[in-house]
Scaffold this active site. Structure first.
Site, mmCIF file in Angstrom:
data_model
loop_
_atom_site.group_PDB
_atom_site.id
_atom_site.type_symbol
_atom_site.label_atom_id
_atom_site.label_comp_id
_atom_site.label_asym_id
_atom_site.label_seq_id
_atom_site.Cartn_x
_atom_site.Cartn_y
_atom_site.Cartn_z
ATOM 1 N N ARG A 121 14.574 -3.330 3.578
ATOM 2 C CA ARG A 121 13.577 -2.847 2.623
ATOM 3 C C ARG A 121 13.984 -1.470 2.079
ATOM 4 O O ARG A 121 13.888 -1.217 0.882
ATOM 5 C CB ARG A 121 12.206 -2.762 3.314
ATOM 6 C CG ARG A 121 11.089 -2.116 2.504
ATOM 7 C CD ARG A 121 10.670 -2.961 1.342
ATOM 8 N NE ARG A 121 9.417 -2.496 0.754
ATOM 9 C CZ ARG A 121 9.028 -2.776 -0.489
ATOM 10 N NH1 ARG A 121 9.795 -3.524 -1.275
ATOM 11 N NH2 ARG A 121 7.877 -2.338 -0.949
ATOM 12 N N CYS A 150 -6.577 -9.043 3.119
ATOM 13 C CA CYS A 150 -7.821 -8.244 3.098
ATOM 14 C C CYS A 150 -9.064 -9.105 3.292
ATOM 15 O O CYS A 150 -9.666 -9.099 4.352
ATOM 16 C CB CYS A 150 -7.920 -7.472 1.780
ATOM 17 S SG CYS A 150 -6.726 -6.120 1.633
ATOM 18 N N THR A 164 -2.875 -4.426 9.120
ATOM 19 C CA THR A 164 -3.714 -4.700 10.288
ATOM 20 C C THR A 164 -4.147 -6.163 10.214
ATOM 21 O O THR A 164 -5.231 -6.471 9.722
ATOM 22 C CB THR A 164 -4.941 -3.767 10.324
ATOM 23 O OG1 THR A 164 -5.498 -3.659 9.004
ATOM 24 C CG2 THR A 164 -4.566 -2.392 10.808
ATOM 25 N N VAL A 205 0.823 -1.208 0.000
ATOM 26 C CA VAL A 205 0.000 0.000 0.000
ATOM 27 C C VAL A 205 0.856 1.256 0.000
ATOM 28 O O VAL A 205 0.674 2.163 -0.806
ATOM 29 C CB VAL A 205 -0.952 0.001 1.226
ATOM 30 C CG1 VAL A 205 -1.731 1.314 1.291
ATOM 31 C CG2 VAL A 205 -1.900 -1.174 1.159
ATOM 32 N N ARG A 235 1.157 -13.577 2.487
ATOM 33 C CA ARG A 235 0.443 -13.311 3.741
ATOM 34 C C ARG A 235 -0.915 -14.004 3.781
ATOM 35 O O ARG A 235 -1.728 -13.866 2.885
ATOM 36 C CB ARG A 235 0.241 -11.797 3.913
ATOM 37 C CG ARG A 235 1.501 -11.036 4.278
ATOM 38 C CD ARG A 235 1.225 -9.553 4.376
ATOM 39 N NE ARG A 235 0.833 -8.999 3.087
ATOM 40 C CZ ARG A 235 0.415 -7.735 2.926
ATOM 41 N NH1 ARG A 235 0.306 -6.935 3.965
ATOM 42 N NH2 ARG A 235 0.096 -7.295 1.737
#
Length: 427
Positions: A40, A261, A86, A17, A332
């Site tokens: 990173r 998500c 999150t 994002v 993920r």
């Protein structure tokens, strides 16, 4: 409150994002991209993005964008956009650890009149109930008097090159009307598709969390249909194609529901609902069904193997794909792992090939060793599961995929990359 032209942006969190957001804003104004992962930052400074969301050319062309892992550099900024993940914990409860740490970080550098905008998906009320008190505690400043907040939920679709950040309408909100206007005007600098301002942060939070909850419920419905149709010996895709000829039929396909998500966000909404005394039956039923699809897939495979006289214990099974979606390296919350774990309960020997996934990340996250392409041997497997619809798998075609199997084997196509007659089982 600062004027739009005076805003000095910092993007906190440079994952799927944050990085695209930083690159877009970097085309218009000076931006500082911050991430706690020093590796990173070094990678991005060298012009490489392991998420594959941004090309090397795009990174090099973003001359107004600088990267840092040094917290002190954030003191130069006065507008902080938080884009940290999150996730949920092992009990499917919201895990606010990344959001709390990011808020503490921002709170330490927050100054009078500064603006903090959150993009992370949360339940309605979380920004003002969880994040704002942390900002106040660490800054010693008062909310809506000394500093302000906005919320504009992310709508990044990892791996989707057709719908980039500038092409997706953005919901915007602020803690006061004039703050909401400032946030909206800021995002209008980069969002070509336009913005949709709403009257409160809670409305924006709710809008985001139901986007993915709606998709989750729709997929759960199709998954349940697939289970029913399989019992009736009816091809699910054929049914869906037929139903799809009606103009208002919503096109969904059955499958594993993972990622950061769709497989996560509904639990944020149900957590909040339960905290106010309401038990959300439909949402949780959809989640339960989708979370159990990996077990269903394995049960179908085992039945098919037994019918074909293939010994299950110590059988050799190839899983094609580990990432949570096609043409994307993101591992993920991949639900392919459910299939892996369940097969190992049957003492099967499982091997995994995924040309999009990082071998290092697969081992770090799941202690799995991925095959290289050269390791794929013909006539080697008792069963093959096409778990992810990567373009590389589609280009192989049926004969090539079948060639990896022994003379007597099962091919399970979860993603409909093959014709019905070319696979032994389809979801």
């Amino acid at each position: 409150m600062h004027l739009l032209k005076d805003l000095k942006l910092a993007i906190i969190g440079l994952g799927y994002v944050g990085l695209p957001l930083a690159v877009e804003f970097g085309k218009k104004r000076t931006v500082l991209g911050f991430d706690i992962d020093s590796d990173r930052i070094q990678q991005l400074k060298s012009g490489q993005d392991k998420t594959l969301e941004i090309s090397s050319d795009e990174l090099k062309a973003s001359s107004n964008l600088n990267f840092t892992f040094n917290e002190a550099d954030l003191n130069k900024c006065n507008c902080y956009i938080v884009t940290v993940p999150t996730p949920i914990d092992q009990y499917n409860q919201p895990d606010f650890t990344p959001l709390v740490k990011a808020s503490e970080l921002v709170g330490k550098v927050l100054k009078k009149d500064d603006l903090v905008i959150y993009e992370s998906t949360v339940y309605p009320g979380a920004t003002e109930e969880v994040c704002v008190p942390i900002l106040e505690k660490f800054s010693k400043l008062k909310f809506n008097t000394d500093f302000y907040c906005g919320y504009s939920p992310e709508r990044i679709n990892p791996g989707d090159k057709a719908h980039r950040i500038a092409d997706i309408k953005k919901v915007t909100s602020g803690s006061m009307p004039e703050v909401a206007d400032l946030v909206d005007r800021l995002y209008k600098e980069i969002i070509l598709a336009g913005t949709h301002p709403v009257k409160s942060i809670k409305v924006a939070e709710a809008a985001k969390v139901i986007e993915n909850t709606q998709r989750d419920i729709n997929i759960a419905f199709i998954n349940e249909l697939a289970i029913i149709f399989n019992k009736l010996n009816i091809d699910t895709e054929e049914v869906l194609l037929a139903a799809g000829t009606k103009w208002n039929f919503i096109p969904f396909r059955p499958g594993l529901v993972g990622g950061h998500c769709i497989g996560v966000d509904p639990y944020y909404l149900t957590h909040k609902a339960q905290s106010i005394g309401y038990h959300p039956e439909l949402i949780l039923a959809g989640r339960k069904l989708n979370d159990n699809m990996g077990f269903y897939v394995v049960s179908q495979l085992i039945k098919a193997m037994i019918k074909k006289g293939i010994k299950v214990e110590q059988s050799k099974i190839l899983i094609m794909g580990l990432t949570f979606k096609e043409n994307c390296p993101d591992l993920r919350n991949t639900r392919v792992i459910d299939i892996v774990k369940e097969l190992k309960e049957y003492n099967c020997e499982v091997e995994i090939f995924d040309p999009c996934a990082s071998k290092e990340e697969a081992f770090k996250e799941y202690e799995l060793d991925l095959l290289d392409a050269k390791d794929l041997k013909i006539n080697s497997y008792d069963a093959i599961i096409v778990a992810v619809g990567h373009s590389q798998f589609k280009s192989m075609q049926a004969a090539k995929i079948h060639s990896f199997g022994k003379e007597n084997h099962i091919l399970y196509d979860l993603k409909y990359i093959l014709e019905s007659a070319q696979a032994d089982i389809r979801l």
